[in-house]
Design a protein around this motif. Structure first.
Motif, mmCIF file in Angstrom:
data_model
loop_
_atom_site.group_PDB
_atom_site.id
_atom_site.type_symbol
_atom_site.label_atom_id
_atom_site.label_comp_id
_atom_site.label_asym_id
_atom_site.label_seq_id
_atom_site.Cartn_x
_atom_site.Cartn_y
_atom_site.Cartn_z
ATOM 1 N N PHE A 1 0.746 -1.093 0.245
ATOM 2 C CA PHE A 1 -0.118 -0.033 0.073
ATOM 3 C C PHE A 1 0.759 1.483 0.323
ATOM 4 N N ASN A 2 1.682 1.052 0.490
ATOM 5 C CA ASN A 2 2.873 2.866 0.987
ATOM 6 C C ASN A 2 3.900 2.304 -1.028
ATOM 7 N N ASN A 3 3.679 1.468 -1.787
ATOM 8 C CA ASN A 3 4.605 1.551 -2.853
ATOM 9 C C ASN A 3 5.719 0.970 -2.632
ATOM 10 N N MET A 4 5.825 0.095 -1.801
ATOM 11 C CA MET A 4 7.066 -0.773 -1.401
ATOM 12 C C MET A 4 7.488 -1.869 -2.516
ATOM 13 N N VAL A 5 8.141 -2.162 -3.544
ATOM 14 C CA VAL A 5 8.480 -3.249 -4.227
ATOM 15 C C VAL A 5 8.651 -4.722 -3.713
ATOM 16 N N LEU A 6 8.368 -6.056 -3.606
ATOM 17 C CA LEU A 6 8.477 -6.731 -3.212
ATOM 18 C C LEU A 6 9.006 -7.505 -4.630
ATOM 19 N N LEU A 7 10.260 -8.682 -4.351
ATOM 20 C CA LEU A 7 9.740 -9.420 -5.216
ATOM 21 C C LEU A 7 10.321 -11.080 -5.218
ATOM 22 N N ALA A 8 10.373 -12.196 -5.595
ATOM 23 C CA ALA A 8 10.772 -13.327 -4.748
ATOM 24 C C ALA A 8 11.312 -14.357 -6.214
ATOM 25 N N GLU A 9 11.570 -15.022 -5.021
ATOM 26 C CA GLU A 9 11.797 -16.623 -6.042
ATOM 27 C C GLU A 9 11.973 -17.247 -5.347
ATOM 28 N N VAL A 10 11.040 -18.404 -6.095
ATOM 29 C CA VAL A 10 10.261 -19.479 -5.586
ATOM 30 C C VAL A 10 11.245 -20.626 -6.029
ATOM 31 N N GLY A 11 11.777 -21.239 -5.387
ATOM 32 C CA GLY A 11 12.652 -22.948 -6.111
ATOM 33 C C GLY A 11 11.464 -24.358 -5.443
ATOM 34 N N PHE A 12 11.221 -24.968 -6.293
ATOM 35 C CA PHE A 12 10.450 -26.436 -5.488
ATOM 36 C C PHE A 12 11.182 -26.915 -6.581
ATOM 37 N N ARG A 13 11.224 -28.422 -5.812
ATOM 38 C CA ARG A 13 11.366 -29.112 -6.125
ATOM 39 C C ARG A 13 10.097 -30.689 -6.189
ATOM 40 N N PRO A 14 9.617 -30.452 -6.852
ATOM 41 C CA PRO A 14 8.043 -32.420 -6.976
ATOM 42 C C PRO A 14 8.321 -32.853 -7.055
ATOM 43 N N GLY A 15 7.581 -33.098 -5.302
ATOM 44 C CA GLY A 15 7.700 -34.629 -4.884
ATOM 45 C C GLY A 15 8.194 -34.607 -3.674
ATOM 46 N N SER A 16 9.182 -33.212 -3.529
ATOM 47 C CA SER A 16 9.879 -33.648 -1.751
ATOM 48 C C SER A 16 9.545 -33.220 -0.946
ATOM 49 N N GLY A 17 8.162 -31.716 -1.673
ATOM 50 C CA GLY A 17 7.443 -30.903 0.207
ATOM 51 C C GLY A 17 8.624 -29.941 0.678
ATOM 52 N N THR A 18 9.129 -29.686 -0.232
ATOM 53 C CA THR A 18 10.055 -28.825 0.365
ATOM 54 C C THR A 18 10.221 -27.390 -0.926
ATOM 55 N N ALA A 19 10.193 -26.205 -0.636
ATOM 56 C CA ALA A 19 10.851 -25.065 -1.299
ATOM 57 C C ALA A 19 11.394 -23.861 -0.722
ATOM 58 N N SER A 20 12.471 -23.708 -1.803
ATOM 59 C CA SER A 20 13.148 -22.361 -1.560
ATOM 60 C C SER A 20 12.175 -21.035 -1.865
ATOM 61 N N ILE A 21 12.858 -20.409 -0.931
ATOM 62 C CA ILE A 21 11.570 -18.619 -1.157
ATOM 63 C C ILE A 21 12.810 -17.464 -0.872
ATOM 64 N N LEU A 22 13.719 -16.749 -1.391
ATOM 65 C CA LEU A 22 13.933 -15.782 -1.261
ATOM 66 C C LEU A 22 13.394 -14.283 -2.276
#
Length: 252
Positions: free
Chosen positions: A209-230
């Protein structure tokens, strides 16, 4: 983010928020008064849903609420807003519920997403807090062009926060399924890249709402139940909050 950028994913339904109905002031700390509350967004309007349970020996009345400075500038629409949405009196052994509008034009403070509140009744003033989800404060104009995304991602000294999420639902590991769910919360798909090792990467953007831009990278390994988030942003206080919100969406 290298080559192989994908196109846009399909949008989802308008965001809706299910209240958690969690106890934010326990009766033992409230001397018999218990509070359940949740921050929600209904039709684009921020609200606080609240239930007051009276386990004391006397009626409760004269309700008023005040917010401390917080990460989102969250304040009641008016000092009398909470009292107006609740019954005039809540008798012993009963409860009262209501919701009132919130604004996000109050003073900002890095409260790490926590909103500390004081509630006044005819008996005393009690203090409690709740955590507000940064997804409630995103705007519909948060989708960046790929080159603008790349330029901001590579900005020297940009704030970043990473985490490894586990316990991801199988359906959340399917990019075609999770992206519409994210976009329903105004977190927008920018590009996709598949790694040689099989990891599936998606790149996202959002704006507060106060014009701050948020960027994200999400990495999946299908079947592992895990993900990396940056997550990266010029505004440091929203970076860990956004990472935690993305993890919550992936687990939901």
């Amino acid at each position: 983010m290298g080559g192989g950028m994908g196109g846009g994913m399909g949008g989802g339904p308008p965001p809706s928020t299910v209240p958690q109905n969690k106890v934010t002031l326990d009766a033992t700390k409230g001397e018999g008064m218990q509070i359940r509350s949740a921050f929600v967004k209904e039709g684009g309007q921020l609200k606080m849903q609240i239930t007051i349970e009276n386990n004391t020996m006397q009626p409760l009345s004269g309700f008023a609420i005040q917010f401390n400075k917080n990460s989102f500038g969250l304040v009641p629409e008016s000092p009398a807003a909470m009292g107006a949405c609740l019954p005039q009196q809540i008798m012993p052994g009963s409860s009262g519920s209501g919701s009132f509008n919130l604004l996000n034009n109050g003073p900002l403070s890095d409260s790490q997403g926590a909103v500390q509140m004081a509630i006044k009744t005819n008996v005393k003033v009690s203090y409690f807090q709740d955590i507000a989800d940064v997804l409630l404060f995103l705007t519909p104009d948060g989708k960046l062009e790929q080159q603008a995304w790349l330029q901001q991602w590579k900005t020297p000294g940009i704030n970043e926060h990473g985490l490894q999420a586990s316990g991801i639902n199988p359906q959340s590991e399917v990019v075609e399924a999770i992206c519409p769910k994210l976009e329903a919360s105004m977190v927008y798909f920018i590009a996709r890249r598949k790694q040689p090792d099989g990891q599936d990467m998606i790149y996202l953007s959002a704006k507060t709402f106060n014009n701050m831009v948020l960027l994200a990278e999400v990495g999946f390994r299908p079947g592992s139940g895990t993900a990396s988030i940056l997550v990266k942003s010029a505004q440091p206080q929203y970076v860990p909050l956004f990472a935690a919100s993305l993890e919550k969406v992936l687990k939901s």
